[in-house]
Motif scaffolding. Structure first.
Motif, mmCIF file in Angstrom:
data_model
loop_
_atom_site.group_PDB
_atom_site.id
_atom_site.type_symbol
_atom_site.label_atom_id
_atom_site.label_comp_id
_atom_site.label_asym_id
_atom_site.label_seq_id
_atom_site.Cartn_x
_atom_site.Cartn_y
_atom_site.Cartn_z
ATOM 1 N N GLU A 176 -15.884 -19.999 21.546
ATOM 2 C CA GLU A 176 -15.243 -19.334 20.291
ATOM 3 C C GLU A 176 -16.007 -19.695 19.126
ATOM 4 N N THR A 177 -16.088 -18.844 18.171
ATOM 5 C CA THR A 177 -16.279 -19.333 16.840
ATOM 6 C C THR A 177 -15.695 -18.771 15.738
ATOM 7 N N ASN A 178 -15.521 -19.562 14.576
ATOM 8 C CA ASN A 178 -14.662 -19.038 13.527
ATOM 9 C C ASN A 178 -15.131 -18.278 12.748
ATOM 10 N N SER A 179 -16.493 -17.994 12.547
ATOM 11 C CA SER A 179 -17.186 -16.990 11.776
ATOM 12 C C SER A 179 -18.841 -16.690 12.196
ATOM 13 N N VAL A 180 -19.083 -15.525 11.834
ATOM 14 C CA VAL A 180 -20.552 -15.072 12.249
ATOM 15 C C VAL A 180 -21.714 -16.207 11.694
ATOM 16 N N SER A 181 -21.414 -16.783 10.585
ATOM 17 C CA SER A 181 -22.198 -17.526 9.743
ATOM 18 C C SER A 181 -22.401 -19.149 10.585
ATOM 19 N N ASP A 182 -21.121 -19.465 11.307
ATOM 20 C CA ASP A 182 -21.146 -20.469 12.091
ATOM 21 C C ASP A 182 -22.143 -20.423 13.400
ATOM 22 N N LEU A 183 -22.459 -19.303 13.912
ATOM 23 C CA LEU A 183 -23.550 -19.118 14.827
ATOM 24 C C LEU A 183 -24.805 -19.775 14.644
ATOM 25 N N PHE A 184 -24.905 -19.384 13.168
ATOM 26 C CA PHE A 184 -26.363 -19.899 12.592
ATOM 27 C C PHE A 184 -26.507 -21.032 11.858
ATOM 28 N N ASP A 185 -25.506 -21.890 11.909
ATOM 29 C CA ASP A 185 -25.381 -22.894 11.123
ATOM 30 C C ASP A 185 -26.087 -24.041 12.004
ATOM 31 N N SER A 186 -27.171 -24.612 11.841
ATOM 32 C CA SER A 186 -27.971 -25.673 12.557
ATOM 33 C C SER A 186 -27.265 -26.916 12.465
ATOM 34 N N GLN A 187 -26.328 -26.973 11.399
ATOM 35 C CA GLN A 187 -25.538 -28.298 11.490
ATOM 36 C C GLN A 187 -24.459 -28.677 12.370
ATOM 37 N N LYS A 188 -24.137 -27.688 13.021
ATOM 38 C CA LYS A 188 -23.072 -27.579 13.957
ATOM 39 C C LYS A 188 -23.524 -27.839 15.393
ATOM 40 N N LYS A 189 -22.925 -28.902 16.190
ATOM 41 C CA LYS A 189 -23.324 -29.548 17.221
ATOM 42 C C LYS A 189 -22.973 -28.200 18.238
ATOM 43 N N LYS A 190 -22.235 -27.744 18.152
ATOM 44 C CA LYS A 190 -21.529 -26.794 19.278
ATOM 45 C C LYS A 190 -21.632 -25.161 19.006
ATOM 46 N N ARG A 191 -22.512 -24.570 18.884
ATOM 47 C CA ARG A 191 -22.521 -23.050 18.494
ATOM 48 C C ARG A 191 -22.519 -22.131 19.770
ATOM 49 N N SER A 192 -21.530 -21.038 19.662
ATOM 50 C CA SER A 192 -21.503 -20.218 20.750
ATOM 51 C C SER A 192 -22.622 -19.689 21.107
ATOM 52 N N HIS A 193 -23.445 -19.554 22.283
ATOM 53 C CA HIS A 193 -24.707 -19.058 22.546
ATOM 54 C C HIS A 193 -24.241 -17.888 23.319
ATOM 55 N N HIS A 194 -22.708 -17.787 23.943
ATOM 56 C CA HIS A 194 -22.424 -16.518 24.398
ATOM 57 C C HIS A 194 -22.200 -15.494 23.560
ATOM 58 N N ILE A 195 -21.638 -15.948 22.417
ATOM 59 C CA ILE A 195 -21.287 -14.952 21.307
ATOM 60 C C ILE A 195 -22.520 -14.296 20.701
ATOM 61 N N LEU A 196 -23.292 -15.324 20.504
ATOM 62 C CA LEU A 196 -24.854 -14.914 19.832
ATOM 63 C C LEU A 196 -25.531 -13.952 20.673
ATOM 64 N N GLN A 197 -25.713 -14.312 21.956
ATOM 65 C CA GLN A 197 -26.347 -13.411 22.700
ATOM 66 C C GLN A 197 -25.634 -11.899 23.149
#
Length: 222
Positions: A176-197
């Protein structure tokens, strides 16, 4: 393995295929079966009763699963899909589990998505993007994004027809993700690769379809 051999009485057969199915192969098996089951209905609209009939047809589903097993476990054998496998105990359990997952997926779609029109199955979509590296750079770079999309369909979502990109996920972890910007935030350890894909897929398909496209991550183990 102790249970399979000494309690259930299922002996390991030494053959040229691996006894165990890893998570990657499990996902490939499920994807292959869903593709071949729906392939005869590409371009057709299915009602709930049509998909329930598929879910109830255990013989048909089992035949698709057996062919997928043969193709994946014997990749270098000519006409592998027509070759019967002597299943080991571990493979029989995996076969049973996959059949049940397919049935559950079909029943879910019958109850929640019909009428359902299959538009595409395992087709490839790509698009190119031009990216400016920085303000000082005079040359832009072009990148190609996209891939093989599990399924594109028109589904009934809350009473409205929706064009969707469907991406089957056999992972047990729902991303899951809280926002689209979170998907591109390199500071976040866990980003949703499923949603980005899925978003990349949507962008790749946007030039092919005139209507808005919804993205559906279908976690089949939930």
């Amino acid at each position: 393995k102790f249970y399979l051999r000494y309690v259930a009485g299922i002996k390991h057969e030494e053959d040229d295929v691996s006894e165990e199915i890893d998570s990657a192969h499990f996902g490939t098996l499920f994807h292959r079966c869903m593709e071949t089951i729906f392939s005869p209905y590409r371009g057709r609209t299915l009602n709930a009763s049509d998909i329930r009939a598929l879910a109830d047809n255990t013989e048909l589903i089992t035949r698709h699963v057996d062919r997928a097993f043969s193709k994946i476990l014997k990749p270098y054998e000519k006409n592998a899909e027509e070759t019967l496998i002597r299943y080991t105990g571990e493979q029989l359990l995996n076969r049973h589990v996959i059949i049940n997952y397919i049935k559950n997926q079909l029943l879910y779609e019958a109850e929640n998505l019909c009428p359902l029109t299959i538009e595409a199955l395992e087709d490839t979509y790509y698009t190119e993007l031009e990216i400016k590296l920085n303000d000082e750079s005079e040359n832009n770079i072009r990148i190609r994004i996209g891939g093989i999309i599990d399924r594109i369909d028109h589904a009934n979502i809350e009473g409205k027809r929706q064009l969707r990109i469907v991406d089957y996920k056999t992972s047990v972890n729902i991303e899951e993700t809280n926002s689209v910007s979170d998907l591109f935030d390199s500071q976040k350890k866990k980003r949703s690769h499923h949603i980005l894909q899925a978003m990349y897929y949507g962008l790749a398909c946007s030039e092919k379809f005139a209507e808005p496209i919804g993205l559906s991550l279908s976690y089949v183990k939930k």
